[in-house]
Design an enzyme around this catalytic site. Structure first.
Site, PDB file in Angstrom:
ATOM      1  N   LYS A  81      11.952   5.907  -5.674  1.00 38.73           N
ATOM      2  CA  LYS A  81      10.613   6.037  -5.099  1.00 38.73           C
ATOM      3  C   LYS A  81      10.430   4.989  -4.009  1.00 38.73           C
ATOM      4  CE  LYS A  81       8.567   8.972  -8.147  1.00 38.73           C
ATOM      5  NZ  LYS A  81       7.733  10.136  -7.837  1.00 38.73           N
ATOM      6  N   GLY A  89       9.304  -4.880  -8.230  1.00 36.32           N
ATOM      7  CA  GLY A  89      10.250  -3.844  -8.593  1.00 36.32           C
ATOM      8  C   GLY A  89      11.680  -4.217  -8.250  1.00 36.32           C
ATOM      9  N   GLY A 143       0.789  -1.210   0.000  1.00 34.82           N
ATOM     10  CA  GLY A 143       0.000   0.000   0.000  1.00 34.82           C
ATOM     11  C   GLY A 143       0.826   1.266   0.000  1.00 34.82           C
ATOM     12  N   HIS A 190       4.947   1.760  -7.910  1.00 42.46           N
ATOM     13  CA  HIS A 190       3.905   0.729  -7.934  1.00 42.46           C
ATOM     14  C   HIS A 190       3.071   0.837  -9.205  1.00 42.46           C
ATOM     15  CE1 HIS A 190       4.491   1.309  -3.459  1.00 42.46           C
ATOM     16  NE2 HIS A 190       4.634  -0.001  -3.557  1.00 42.46           N
TER      17      HIS A 190
END
Length: 282
Positions: free
Chosen positions: A184, A147, A31, A37
């Site tokens: 990120k 990722g 989340g 994402h």
């Protein structure tokens, strides 16, 4: 886009898609989604007919002194990010839905999990492997997307899927960065203004290390020492590790003579950040 919070709902929807002959892509997350994402969701949407995203902060992979309680959560925002990126279904289970009170079965791994982040987070990958296995069984995807920022996790999940004959293609996707180079991360929200500037030492030290390798440096100790010295120049940074290991089997090396992962974990204030790069050919 649909949302579901229990296992049977997910399975019913996926069974219906399967009857229609559709392929399923899956993006597991904890989340507080960001552009990294979303890049995974978009990649999945380009390669599959239907996309499932899970949003679940998995307590099992957090150590006793880690940030489970404070980990950022905003499910409504996550749903908006998922819809923007092309998700069809978001799975948002409770802890009780994922782990029964007498839960006592785990998925563990040796070797790949013992170095890098596994050295300072000894229970982490047991939690990761267990929850990802559960999610794979629940969603039954054709492909799952992870990722490269969590490169060790990518290597671990790829090996687990192979070793356990899961029949799921694991797709690794590039790191997404801010304009100034910072990778990120949901944990970037913990950083104040001064810490945010200090955090750039991660990407800068790695960029310089990569340049040295591309210029011909082949000594692992030289590269590791260089990164450590660069990190030490930043007063707000405290190094957890800086390691050059073989890719994707994560073995320690003395000489760079094949594909390697150069990975770091650094505390900026109280926030632990990770970053890396992979060189496939030398």
């Amino acid at each position: 886009m649909k949302t579901a919070d229990n296992v049977e709902q997910i399975r019913d929807i996926v069974r219906f898609w399967r009857k229609e002959g559709l392929t399923i892509g899956f993006v597991p997350t904890m989340g507080y989604l960001h552009e990294g994402h979303q890049s995974l969701i978009r990649r999945a949407a380009s390669e599959n007919d239907r996309i499932v995203v899970s949003v679940f902060v998995n307590k099992m992979q957090f150590g006793p002194a880690e940030d489970f309680a404070s980990y950022p959560r905003d499910f409504q925002r996550d749903c908006e990010k998922c819809q923007e990126a092309g998700a069809d279904l978001v799975f948002h289970p409770t802890d009780e839905e994922m782990y029964q009170p007498d839960f006592s079965s785990f998925v563990d791994m040796t070797g790949l999990t013992e170095g890098l982040c596994g050295r300072s987070r000894p229970i982490h990958f047991r939690g990761v492997c267990t929850v990802v296995t559960k999610l794979f069984h629940i969603v039954s995807p054709d492909r799952a997307y992870f990722g490269q920022k969590d490169a060790q996790q990518l290597a671990v999940i790829t090996r687990m899927a192979r070793d356990l004959n899961m029949g799921i293609e694991i797709v690794g996707c590039p790191i997404v960065r801010e304009a100034d180079g910072l990778a990120k991360s949901s944990r970037n929200t913990y950083l104040n203004e001064e810490e945010r500037k200090a955090a750039l030492i991660l990407s800068r030290s790695l960029t310089e290390a990569r340049q040295k390798i591309e210029a011909g440096e082949r000594s692992v100790s030289v590269i590791e020492t260089y990164i450590k010295e660069r990190i030490a120049e930043e007063k707000l940074a405290r190094l957890d590790y800086a390691s050059v290991v073989s890719w994707p089997d994560l073995k320690e090396k003395e000489v760079i003579d094949g594909p390697v992962l150069t990975a770091i974990a650094v505390y900026i204030g109280k926030t632990r950040l990770i970053d890396n790069f992979i060189i496939s050919e030398v």
